[in-house]
Design an enzyme around this catalytic site. Structure first.
Site, short mmCIF file in Angstrom:
data_model
loop_
_atom_site.label_atom_id
_atom_site.label_comp_id
_atom_site.label_asym_id
_atom_site.label_seq_id
_atom_site.Cartn_x
_atom_site.Cartn_y
_atom_site.Cartn_z
N GLN A 1 -8.05 14.46 3.25
CA GLN A 1 -7.29 13.68 2.28
C GLN A 1 -8.04 13.49 0.97
O GLN A 1 -9.24 13.23 0.97
CB GLN A 1 -6.97 12.31 2.86
N ARG B 1 -2.88 10.66 6.00
CA ARG B 1 -3.01 9.26 6.43
C ARG B 1 -2.45 8.32 5.37
O ARG B 1 -2.68 8.51 4.17
CB ARG B 1 -4.48 8.92 6.67
N HIS C 1 -8.02 10.99 -2.19
CA HIS C 1 -7.55 9.70 -2.68
C HIS C 1 -7.20 9.85 -4.16
O HIS C 1 -7.94 10.50 -4.90
CB HIS C 1 -8.64 8.65 -2.49
N PHE D 1 0.85 -1.19 0.00
CA PHE D 1 0.00 0.00 0.00
C PHE D 1 0.88 1.24 0.00
O PHE D 1 2.04 1.21 0.43
CB PHE D 1 -0.93 -0.01 1.23
N LEU E 1 -14.85 4.93 -4.92
CA LEU E 1 -13.47 4.59 -4.60
C LEU E 1 -12.97 3.43 -5.46
O LEU E 1 -13.60 2.39 -5.54
CB LEU E 1 -13.36 4.20 -3.12
N ARG F 1 -0.63 9.22 -0.52
CA ARG F 1 -1.76 9.73 -1.28
C ARG F 1 -1.66 11.23 -1.57
O ARG F 1 -2.07 11.69 -2.64
CB ARG F 1 -3.06 9.43 -0.55
N HIS G 1 -11.73 12.02 0.32
CA HIS G 1 -11.78 10.64 0.81
C HIS G 1 -11.74 10.47 2.32
O HIS G 1 -12.33 9.54 2.85
CB HIS G 1 -10.62 9.86 0.20
N GLU H 1 -6.76 1.60 -3.41
CA GLU H 1 -5.30 1.65 -3.54
C GLU H 1 -4.72 0.27 -3.77
O GLU H 1 -3.61 0.12 -4.27
CB GLU H 1 -4.71 2.28 -2.29
#
Length: 571
Positions: free
Chosen positions: A234, A384, A236, A120, A246, A280, A349, A249
């Protein structure tokens, strides 16, 4: 007005709320009486939409470590995370994975039978424990299936919390609008856990379910609790165009490429080592630069896009590890990712900020805790890392559940009920808001709010633009006082609920832009083109926004640094 009492009230039934309920039930052997409040049905909380994985150190013998996970998280946060909080998180998240294993979560498996983990973004080791690309869905089901064994809770489904009542510095009750019955009542408890999720529907282009409107943050803010670091929202890197759904990831964790309209993998210029697996915030800025400089594809309603290319992964890998993504692409855009690239762009996100809570999840009110995305334990800082959010929900769901169980052991009584305050809230909702007959449509105000947040609080920001956004929000708040709700009934009045949501969203949008305007630097997800550098001398500190007579007031508190001083982030 009816009053109903429980030992514990849990507002929100996603991963954090369910995990806390399970922990309380285990520690009290099912004797604690829990009231669980959700404005949807209990298993439709937004946590079911979490796709890619849950971060935990499960392979120390293969090269991972607690120190490495902590360093990745602190570096990814642009050094705004409290490092003692991060240390506790990385040490406890593996235990949560093992508990879910025992409770029946159907993890994907390696050939040797151990839980499969995928890479990730921002992680230097593949530590995202996965259940195909439906991880949150399966985690939710495992938790709820465990909770029902105890039979010690009452569900309040489709109930909207309108206010948090505090008396003498202690939680006294929640006022609830019960949509199915039209009733308004007070839910009282010795303790409250707020676990109501994020606020992503402040934006028009968002990954969030339409119900995610920040209600928990808003009622806590109005009750006097501060919101910490609200400016850090954030984006994404891969939201499906045009819906914003979404695209996990995990697609890039499995080896997907990001390409511009020239077919170039543009992350080579920005993060040559980690490429598509950079954090991100870095990828979202890189994508916006490509789009702003004309290297995107023309999209609907001005949503130009880039390509997420999975075609080289092959059908077997996609069908086994990314089945939901393929289904979403086929159903929503008529594209098969086995043979065609996916149209994507940065999308709102996750809120790194939230209700201030300490390392145990306790807020500034003695008997109120917060966990999950609604809370800010200073865990994510300015950005994050992917797969740390579901892990955070599980870890602090468990922590707060344990703390609440200990608190109940003190045999405390209910806080005295502020009757006048509760009746005033009922009057505000049904005699005030519902009966307004102005010429403004709340749905139009909501649509304008989301558009202005897309424009003035996006991936790139400036002080001038944020000030323009604040001015427009002030105008929308004035217009909101002149709304009309067409449906005047009380039973299942979705118009009324959406007006209450819009009222909350206006307040939270103001807080976000207010804190962002004051932070004159670029750090993590808060990227200001007029203040392009990170300023550790002035802004290595947490924003704390309080409600002061209906307007925001800003204070700061220091960042806890134990191991690593800030350095330049390179990937």
């Amino acid at each position: 007005m009816q009053q109903i009492s429980h030992d514990v009230i849990i507002l929100g039934t996603g991963l954090a709320g369910l995990r806390a309920a399970v922990e309380i039930s285990i520690r009290t052997r099912g004797t604690a009486d829990i009231g669980m409040v959700s404005k949807v049905q209990i298993m439709r909380s937004h946590s079911v939409c979490a796709e890619g994985g849950t971060g935990a150190v499960m392979r120390p013998e293969e090269g991972d470590s607690f120190e490495l996970h902590a360093w990745d998280t602190v570096k990814g946060s642009d050094f705004l995370a409290d490092q003692d909080v991060v240390d506790r998180f990385v040490h406890q998240s593996p235990d949560e994975i093992r508990l879910l294993e025992h409770w029946g979560c159907p993890w994907s498996r390696r050939e040797d039978g151990r839980i499969m983990q995928r890479p990730f973004g921002g992680h230097s080791f593949p530590r995202a424990c996965m259940a195909a690309d439906k991880t949150g869905f399966f985690e939710m089901h495992a938790l709820y299936d465990t909770l029902v064994k105890y039979n010690n809770f009452k569900r309040y489904d489709e109930c909207f919390a309108t206010a948090l009542l505090v008396e003498g510095g202690r939680f006294a009750g929640l006022t609830l609008y019960d949509l199915p019955t039209g009733e308004f009542y007070v839910l009282r408890g010795k303790t409250l856990l707020i676990a109501s999720g994020g606020l992503g529907n402040l934006y028009g282009f968002t990954t969030y379910s339409q119900t995610v409107t920040g209600d928990g943050q808003a009622i806590a803010y109005r009750a006097g609790l501060p919101l910490e670091d609200p400016e850090f929202l954030q984006f994404h890197p891969t939201g499906l165009v045009p819906s914003g759904i979404l695209i996990t990831e995990g697609c890039r964790g499995e080896g997907g490429y990001l390409r511009n309209n020239k077919g170039q993998r543009f992350m080579e210029k920005i993060a040559p080592k980690m490429m598509e697996l950079a954090p991100r915030d870095i990828i979202s800025r890189a994508e916006m630069t490509e789009l702003l400089e004309g290297r995107g594809f023309p999209g609907p309603d001005g949503l130009d896009f880039l390509h997420l290319d999975l075609t080289h992964l092959g059908a077997e890998r996609i069908n086994k590890r990314l089945p939901l993504i393929r289904e979403v692409c086929l159903k929503f855009v008529g594209i098969d990712p086995i043979t065609q690239p996916i149209p994507i762009r940065p999308v709102a996100h996750y809120s790194m900020g939230g209700i201030e809570a300490d390392i145990d999840g306790r807020t500034q009110v003695e008997n109120i805790w917060a966990a999950g995305e609604v809370a800010c334990h200073s865990m994510h800082g300015a950005n994050r890392l992917g797969c740390n959010s579901t892990a955070e929900c599980l870890v602090w769901g468990g922590i707060t559940g344990g703390e609440i169980a200990k608190y109940l052991g003190q045999a405390l009584k209910l806080t005295d009920m502020p009757e006048a305050q509760a009746r005033e809230e009922e009057k505000r909702v049904f005699d005030g808001l519902l009966q307004r007959n102005g010429d403004e449509n709340p749905a139009h105000i909501r649509r304008e709010l989301r558009a202005l947040m897309d424009k003035h609080a996006g991936v790139y920001r400036t002080g001038q633009s944020m000030q323009q956004g604040l001015d427009k929000i002030a105008e929308l708040k004035r217009r909101f006082r002149c709304i009309s709700i067409q449906d005047k009934s009380r039973i299942y009045n979705s118009n009324l609920m959406q007006a209450l949501e819009t009222e909350n969203m206006l307040e939270l949008a103001e807080v976000l832009l207010f804190a962002g305007l004051a932070r004159q630097e670029s750090r993590g997800a808060h990227a200001r083109t007029d203040c392009p550098s990170r300023d550790d001398d002035k802004f290595l500190r947490h924003s704390m926004v309080y409600s002061s007579g209906g307007t925001p007031r800003l204070e700061y508190k220091p960042v806890t640094i134990t191991n690593w001083k800030p350095v330049e982030r390179k990937y």
